[in-house]
Motif scaffolding. Sequence first.
Motif, PDB file in Angstrom:
ATOM      1  N   TYR A   1     -17.227  24.704   3.811  1.00  0.00           N
ATOM      2  CA  TYR A   1     -18.043  23.617   4.350  1.00  0.00           C
ATOM      3  C   TYR A   1     -18.471  22.718   3.202  1.00  0.00           C
ATOM      4  O   TYR A   1     -18.995  23.186   2.196  1.00  0.00           O
ATOM      5  CB  TYR A   1     -19.262  24.180   5.089  1.00  0.00           C
ATOM      6  CG  TYR A   1     -18.857  25.100   6.213  1.00  0.00           C
ATOM      7  CD1 TYR A   1     -18.428  24.580   7.430  1.00  0.00           C
ATOM      8  CD2 TYR A   1     -18.852  26.478   6.034  1.00  0.00           C
ATOM      9  CE1 TYR A   1     -18.023  25.426   8.454  1.00  0.00           C
ATOM     10  CE2 TYR A   1     -18.445  27.322   7.049  1.00  0.00           C
ATOM     11  CZ  TYR A   1     -18.026  26.778   8.260  1.00  0.00           C
ATOM     12  OH  TYR A   1     -17.626  27.623   9.261  1.00  0.00           O
ATOM     13  N   ILE A   2     -18.212  21.430   3.379  1.00  0.00           N
ATOM     14  CA  ILE A   2     -18.464  20.467   2.317  1.00  0.00           C
ATOM     15  C   ILE A   2     -19.401  19.397   2.846  1.00  0.00           C
ATOM     16  O   ILE A   2     -19.046  18.620   3.747  1.00  0.00           O
ATOM     17  CB  ILE A   2     -17.142  19.847   1.818  1.00  0.00           C
ATOM     18  CG1 ILE A   2     -16.218  20.953   1.303  1.00  0.00           C
ATOM     19  CG2 ILE A   2     -17.420  18.804   0.739  1.00  0.00           C
ATOM     20  CD1 ILE A   2     -14.787  20.564   1.144  1.00  0.00           C
ATOM     21  N   SER A   3     -20.593  19.372   2.294  1.00  0.00           N
ATOM     22  CA  SER A   3     -21.612  18.401   2.693  1.00  0.00           C
ATOM     23  C   SER A   3     -21.431  17.128   1.873  1.00  0.00           C
ATOM     24  O   SER A   3     -21.068  17.180   0.697  1.00  0.00           O
ATOM     25  CB  SER A   3     -22.991  18.997   2.433  1.00  0.00           C
ATOM     26  OG  SER A   3     -23.985  18.022   2.564  1.00  0.00           O
ATOM     27  N   TYR A   4     -21.649  15.980   2.510  1.00  0.00           N
ATOM     28  CA  TYR A   4     -21.578  14.713   1.791  1.00  0.00           C
ATOM     29  C   TYR A   4     -22.698  13.789   2.245  1.00  0.00           C
ATOM     30  O   TYR A   4     -23.324  14.017   3.284  1.00  0.00           O
ATOM     31  CB  TYR A   4     -20.210  14.029   1.955  1.00  0.00           C
ATOM     32  CG  TYR A   4     -19.902  13.569   3.365  1.00  0.00           C
ATOM     33  CD1 TYR A   4     -20.289  12.308   3.798  1.00  0.00           C
ATOM     34  CD2 TYR A   4     -19.237  14.399   4.262  1.00  0.00           C
ATOM     35  CE1 TYR A   4     -20.019  11.880   5.098  1.00  0.00           C
ATOM     36  CE2 TYR A   4     -18.965  13.987   5.554  1.00  0.00           C
ATOM     37  CZ  TYR A   4     -19.364  12.721   5.968  1.00  0.00           C
ATOM     38  OH  TYR A   4     -19.093  12.316   7.252  1.00  0.00           O
TER      39      TYR A   4
ATOM     40  N   HIS B   1      -8.100  19.237   5.662  1.00  0.00           N
ATOM     41  CA  HIS B   1      -9.431  18.621   5.626  1.00  0.00           C
ATOM     42  C   HIS B   1      -9.758  17.974   6.965  1.00  0.00           C
ATOM     43  O   HIS B   1      -9.001  17.131   7.458  1.00  0.00           O
ATOM     44  CB  HIS B   1      -9.489  17.557   4.527  1.00  0.00           C
ATOM     45  CG  HIS B   1      -9.377  18.137   3.156  1.00  0.00           C
ATOM     46  ND1 HIS B   1     -10.468  18.404   2.371  1.00  0.00           N
ATOM     47  CD2 HIS B   1      -8.293  18.527   2.437  1.00  0.00           C
ATOM     48  CE1 HIS B   1     -10.066  18.926   1.224  1.00  0.00           C
ATOM     49  NE2 HIS B   1      -8.750  19.012   1.243  1.00  0.00           N
TER      50      HIS B   1
ATOM     51  N   HIS C   1     -15.682  18.979   6.375  1.00  0.00           N
ATOM     52  CA  HIS C   1     -16.638  18.048   5.778  1.00  0.00           C
ATOM     53  C   HIS C   1     -17.632  17.595   6.842  1.00  0.00           C
ATOM     54  O   HIS C   1     -17.246  17.323   7.980  1.00  0.00           O
ATOM     55  CB  HIS C   1     -15.904  16.819   5.230  1.00  0.00           C
ATOM     56  CG  HIS C   1     -14.883  17.143   4.189  1.00  0.00           C
ATOM     57  ND1 HIS C   1     -15.083  16.901   2.856  1.00  0.00           N
ATOM     58  CD2 HIS C   1     -13.645  17.715   4.287  1.00  0.00           C
ATOM     59  CE1 HIS C   1     -14.007  17.289   2.175  1.00  0.00           C
ATOM     60  NE2 HIS C   1     -13.130  17.782   3.020  1.00  0.00           N
TER      61      HIS C   1
ATOM     62  N   SER D   1      -9.738  12.351   9.761  1.00  0.00           N
ATOM     63  CA  SER D   1     -11.064  11.841   9.422  1.00  0.00           C
ATOM     64  C   SER D   1     -11.466  10.693  10.343  1.00  0.00           C
ATOM     65  O   SER D   1     -10.620  10.051  10.963  1.00  0.00           O
ATOM     66  CB  SER D   1     -11.087  11.370   7.960  1.00  0.00           C
ATOM     67  OG  SER D   1     -10.131  10.348   7.758  1.00  0.00           O
TER      68      SER D   1
ATOM     69  N   LYS E   1     -12.649  15.640   8.316  1.00  0.00           N
ATOM     70  CA  LYS E   1     -13.765  14.805   7.877  1.00  0.00           C
ATOM     71  C   LYS E   1     -14.222  13.950   9.055  1.00  0.00           C
ATOM     72  O   LYS E   1     -14.290  12.728   8.968  1.00  0.00           O
ATOM     73  CB  LYS E   1     -13.341  13.904   6.718  1.00  0.00           C
ATOM     74  CG  LYS E   1     -12.921  14.646   5.466  1.00  0.00           C
ATOM     75  CD  LYS E   1     -12.500  13.674   4.376  1.00  0.00           C
ATOM     76  CE  LYS E   1     -12.085  14.395   3.122  1.00  0.00           C
ATOM     77  NZ  LYS E   1     -11.649  13.466   2.060  1.00  0.00           N
TER      78      LYS E   1
ATOM     79  N   LYS F   1     -11.053  22.851   5.148  1.00  0.00           N
ATOM     80  CA  LYS F   1     -12.156  22.188   4.450  1.00  0.00           C
ATOM     81  C   LYS F   1     -12.880  21.333   5.493  1.00  0.00           C
ATOM     82  O   LYS F   1     -12.354  20.309   5.935  1.00  0.00           O
ATOM     83  CB  LYS F   1     -11.631  21.300   3.307  1.00  0.00           C
ATOM     84  CG  LYS F   1     -10.827  22.049   2.268  1.00  0.00           C
ATOM     85  CD  LYS F   1     -11.706  22.902   1.392  1.00  0.00           C
ATOM     86  CE  LYS F   1     -10.916  23.472   0.225  1.00  0.00           C
ATOM     87  NZ  LYS F   1     -11.758  24.166  -0.727  1.00  0.00           N
TER      88      LYS F   1
END
Length: 126
Positions: free
Chosen positions: A121-124, A60, A96, A27, A62, A94
């Motif tokens: 796909y993980i939107s934040y 992940h 992000h 990340s 990120k 994953k």
Amino acid sequence: MEVINIAGTDDTPNVILDKDNAKFEISGRSLPEDVNMFYEPILEWIDGYAEAPADKTEFHFKLEYFNTASSKVILDILLKFEEIVENDNDVVIKWHYHEEEEDMLEAGEEYADIVEIPFDYISYTD
């Protein structure tokens, strides 16, 4: 396996590779001065992990930003996990991305087109 836990800086990402706790994450920002030197122990760790991976691995990403040199190493990481998948182990990436950073979503989609690994796909937001 020994845990890798590298605290991120302005130029290098935070990296956690912890098999026992099933925590795999890169990340932050990735633009290290010497990308090969920074990522070499990470790639070696993944090689060791590939010898006896968990039944299911969630990795992940990120990343807020990565440079061209880092993009090549990210692909190398994904290719190593693709080999784990080819050996009948479950791996899910994953990916992000900030909801306002379409470029980061597109980067994940481009990687997903290259490797045979499922991507979520993980939107934040901030």
